[in-house]
Design a protein around this motif. Structure first.
Motif, mmCIF file in Angstrom:
data_model
loop_
_atom_site.group_PDB
_atom_site.id
_atom_site.type_symbol
_atom_site.label_atom_id
_atom_site.label_comp_id
_atom_site.label_asym_id
_atom_site.label_seq_id
_atom_site.Cartn_x
_atom_site.Cartn_y
_atom_site.Cartn_z
ATOM 1 N N GLN A 147 -48.596 -121.474 53.060
ATOM 2 C CA GLN A 147 -48.622 -120.873 51.730
ATOM 3 C C GLN A 147 -47.275 -121.111 51.065
ATOM 4 O OE1 GLN A 147 -51.458 -119.134 50.975
ATOM 5 N NE2 GLN A 147 -51.931 -117.679 52.599
ATOM 6 N N TRP A 148 -47.085 -122.285 50.485
ATOM 7 C CA TRP A 148 -45.788 -122.605 49.919
ATOM 8 C C TRP A 148 -45.484 -121.791 48.679
ATOM 9 C CZ3 TRP A 148 -42.463 -125.167 52.732
ATOM 10 C CH2 TRP A 148 -42.956 -125.887 53.810
ATOM 11 N N TRP A 149 -46.542 -121.378 47.934
ATOM 12 C CA TRP A 149 -46.289 -120.575 46.744
ATOM 13 C C TRP A 149 -45.716 -119.221 47.127
ATOM 14 C CZ3 TRP A 149 -48.870 -115.960 45.847
ATOM 15 C CH2 TRP A 149 -49.932 -115.699 46.702
ATOM 16 N N ALA A 179 -42.041 -119.544 47.551
ATOM 17 C CA ALA A 179 -41.403 -119.492 46.232
ATOM 18 C C ALA A 179 -41.351 -118.064 45.716
ATOM 19 C CB ALA A 179 -42.170 -120.383 45.260
ATOM 20 N N ALA A 180 -42.444 -117.293 45.935
ATOM 21 C CA ALA A 180 -42.479 -115.909 45.446
ATOM 22 C C ALA A 180 -41.411 -115.071 46.119
ATOM 23 C CB ALA A 180 -43.865 -115.307 45.686
#
Lengths: 501, 129
Positions: free
Chosen positions: A420-422, A425-426
């Motif tokens: 879960q790369w997003w 970032a979050a």
């Protein structure tokens, strides 16, 4: 009968008997001595218990020699001993600190009652962690909650009373939901012992009462954990309570309830039921993201430093539940490690803010709330305090070298494992929000001129500075040497995941 | 439907209590709502304790099915907790009355909001100078 065999009981009983002794003796010096000795003794018990379970064994202690599952059982495993160390350690540091801190913040004739309530709160928190019986958990939860309401109401500002009443209402609804959940579990499994419940629940997992029990327990515990959106009581309670009380609660109260959530999810309901068959990971993920972003964002606009860090606490609890939602060993490790790291960082920050308040009283203010107007030029007036708060703030951001970095590292590791790369970032973006509110403090303390006539160095008294800096040093130490915190958390996470169905 | 009569009463009391806590501003009424909520939980535990065909829980040779005494023990503890919470809430209500002059939550919030607005204006004035 060796003393070592009775350590689990002594851990809880020693603070418990110190509280009525403090009330009976009425003398504030004696009350302080008794409750502090009990806190230090319980810290020693916690260290001994941690050493006993460090090989992975589980201690099962039958209260009154009544064998489980009919009698109440105290069960100590790796996670239990870890949280016990945090709670008793924080009490051992905050109690000597409170002696000087409550001089001005609480009326003298109430000091012995403060110590008695502190002893009861400590008992309740230690009991929640230690017990292996569901209803016993509720009883200790209420003991700690009721004493917390009193401790908060001891604050000078009259808004402390309103904050305590609001917390009482919301906390009692939460506790009632927890007891409804325990009731459904008891009615369907026929037992109150958590380990016994786990073995019986397998046969009835998808029945509606068990699902209802899971729902009630989640909502009830989330209310007490201050998980968004059930966090409304926290900012007021932390802002208007006496400084020592805020520090102790911020470090321990919500963390112990996170422990209760982990215990119910992994050791009773089972990981496969909670995380694989129900959409709980998604729900927790989104609530955690709202907490991380929303609470950190609101924190930026606060004028009162205590309120700012209270909203920051709500955001940091979002990181803990984010780690839970991953349902992996690294995610659970991140949760448990952040439980500890945030506890010591927030404890340090609130203890240092208590020093600012005490300095405010000394300079003659009637009710010195740490607003940004008062913080101008703090770097010159109270250099050690400001530097300590900056280090605590760096830990909240997650800068390498402080404890907060370790938990963020494991969170990002768990997110990368899931691809879960997003989310990575979050997590980084929300840490940037923390940079903004820590920078607000740095700007006020170091880049603004102190108010006229107050630019002499007037550091907080040593009695307040030493306990606070012990915690600041711990924040740096556990950021550099993670063998204790991460080692124990990893072992605890693996123990929980492997024992869970 | 009639077999679940007690559960229907339990849910009704639970929802009534929760509604009173949320919808009423008076602090005393909130405490009463909380007490009603907690009372429904007592019913939830005790009613299933009476097993169908069960007799009083005293060992006797001619009986095989006994009612469960454990829920009663648990609820005694819960009642004590409820009483302590009620006492603490009422004590806080008395102190709030002394400090604020009112026990209506909307008036208390208005008074606090007024103080916060005054503090914010004072801070702005302080920055301006």
């Amino acid at each position: 009968m060796s003393l070592a065999a009775h350590l689990p009981a002594l851990q809880v009983v020693l603070p418990l008997i110190s509280a009525p002794l403090a009330v009976l003796l009425r003398h504030r010096g004696l009350a302080f001595a008794i409750v502090t000795t009990a806190a230090w003794a319980s810290f020693a018990c916690a260290i001994a218990l941690w050493l006993q379970v460090s090989d992975g064994s589980v201690i099962s202690y039958a209260i009154g020699n009544w064998p489980p599952p009919w009698g109440i059982e105290y069960r100590v495993d790796r996670l239990t001993s870890f949280v016990l160390l945090l709670v008793s350690g924080m009490a051992s540091i905050v109690l000597p600190y409170s002696r000087a801190s409550i001089e001005r913040e609480i009326a003298r004739e109430l000091h012995y009652l403060y110590y008695a309530m502190f002893g009861l709160c400590l008992t309740g928190l230690l009991g929640i962690v230690m017990t292996g019986d569901a209803f016993n958990l509720f009883v200790f939860l209420e003991i700690s909650s009721l004493s917390t309401y009193v401790l908060i109401a001891l604050g000078r500002d009259r808004r402390a009373l309103a904050a305590s009443f609001q917390y009482l209402i919301m906390g009692s609804i939460g506790a009632t939901f927890i007891v409804i959940g325990i009731g459904f579990l008891y009615l369907t499994t026929g037992t109150l012992n958590l380990a016994d419940m786990a073995s019986r629940i397998g046969a009835i997992e998808s029945s509606r009462p068990v699902l209802a029990a899971l729902a009630f327990l989640t909502v009830g515990i989330s209310l007490k954990v201050a998980l968004f959106p059930l966090h409304q009581w926290l900012p007021n309670a932390y802002t208007y309570a006496p400084s020592a009380v805020t520090a102790f609660l911020a470090a321990t109260a919500t963390k112990v309830l996170v422990y209760a959530l982990i215990r119910f999810y992994f050791s009773v309901f089972g990981e496969s039921m909670v995380f694989e068959r129900l959409p709980l990971p998604q729900i927790m993920l989104w609530l955690s993201l709202f907490a991380m972003f929303g609470a950190n964002f609101v924190a930026i606009f606060q004028d009162n430093l205590k309120r700012l860090f209270a909203y920051s606490s709500v955001g940091q609890i979002g990181y803990i539940t984010l780690g839970l939602s991953f349902d992996s060993v690294h995610g659970l490790t991140a949760s448990i490690v952040h439980l500890f790291n945030h506890g010591i960082a927030k404890g340090a920050i609130f203890l240092l803010i208590g020093g600012i308040v005490a300095a405010g009283y000394k300079s003659g203010a009637v009710s010195p709330a740490p607003t940004f107007e008062r913080l101008a030029g703090l770097g010159k007036r109270m250099p050690l305090t400001s530097f300590g708060i900056v280090i605590g703030g760096l830990s909240l951001i997650g800068v390498p070298g402080t404890a907060g970095f370790v938990s963020k590292w494991y969170l990002i590791l768990a997110a990368m494992e899931k691809g879960q790369w997003w989310l990575v970032a979050a997590i980084l973006l929300s840490s940037l929000l923390a940079v903004v509110y820590v920078w607000r403090f740095v700007e006020a303390a170091y880049f603004r001129a102190p108010p006229a006539g107050e630019d002499t160095r007037s550091e907080a008294p040593l009695a307040l500075l030493i306990p606070a800096w012990l915690l600041v040093a711990a924040v740096v130490w556990f950021g550099l040497d993670t063998s204790f915190s991460v080692g124990t958390a990893l072992d605890a996470a693996q123990q929980l995941m492997s024992n869970s169905r | 439907m009639l077999e679940h009569f007690s559960y229907i009463i339990t849910v009704f009391l639970m929802m009534a209590g929760l509604f009173i806590v949320i919808a009423r501003d008076n602090l005393i009424k909130k405490m009463i709502g909380l007490s009603i909520l907690q009372t429904s939980v007592y019913l939830l535990y005790i009613v299933p304790g009476k097993l169908v065909g069960g007799t009083a829980p005293i060992l006797a040779p001619q009986f095989t099915v006994y009612s469960n005494p454990l829920p009663h023990v648990l609820i005694l503890t819960a009642i004590v907790v409820g009483v302590a919470t009620l006492a603490l809430g009422l004590a806080l209500a008395v102190r709030i009355r002394e400090a604020y002059g009112t026990i209506e939550e909307d008036e208390i919030l208005a008074l606090d909001h007024g103080v916060e607005v005054a503090e914010a204006e004072h801070a702005e004035v302080g920055h301006g100078t």
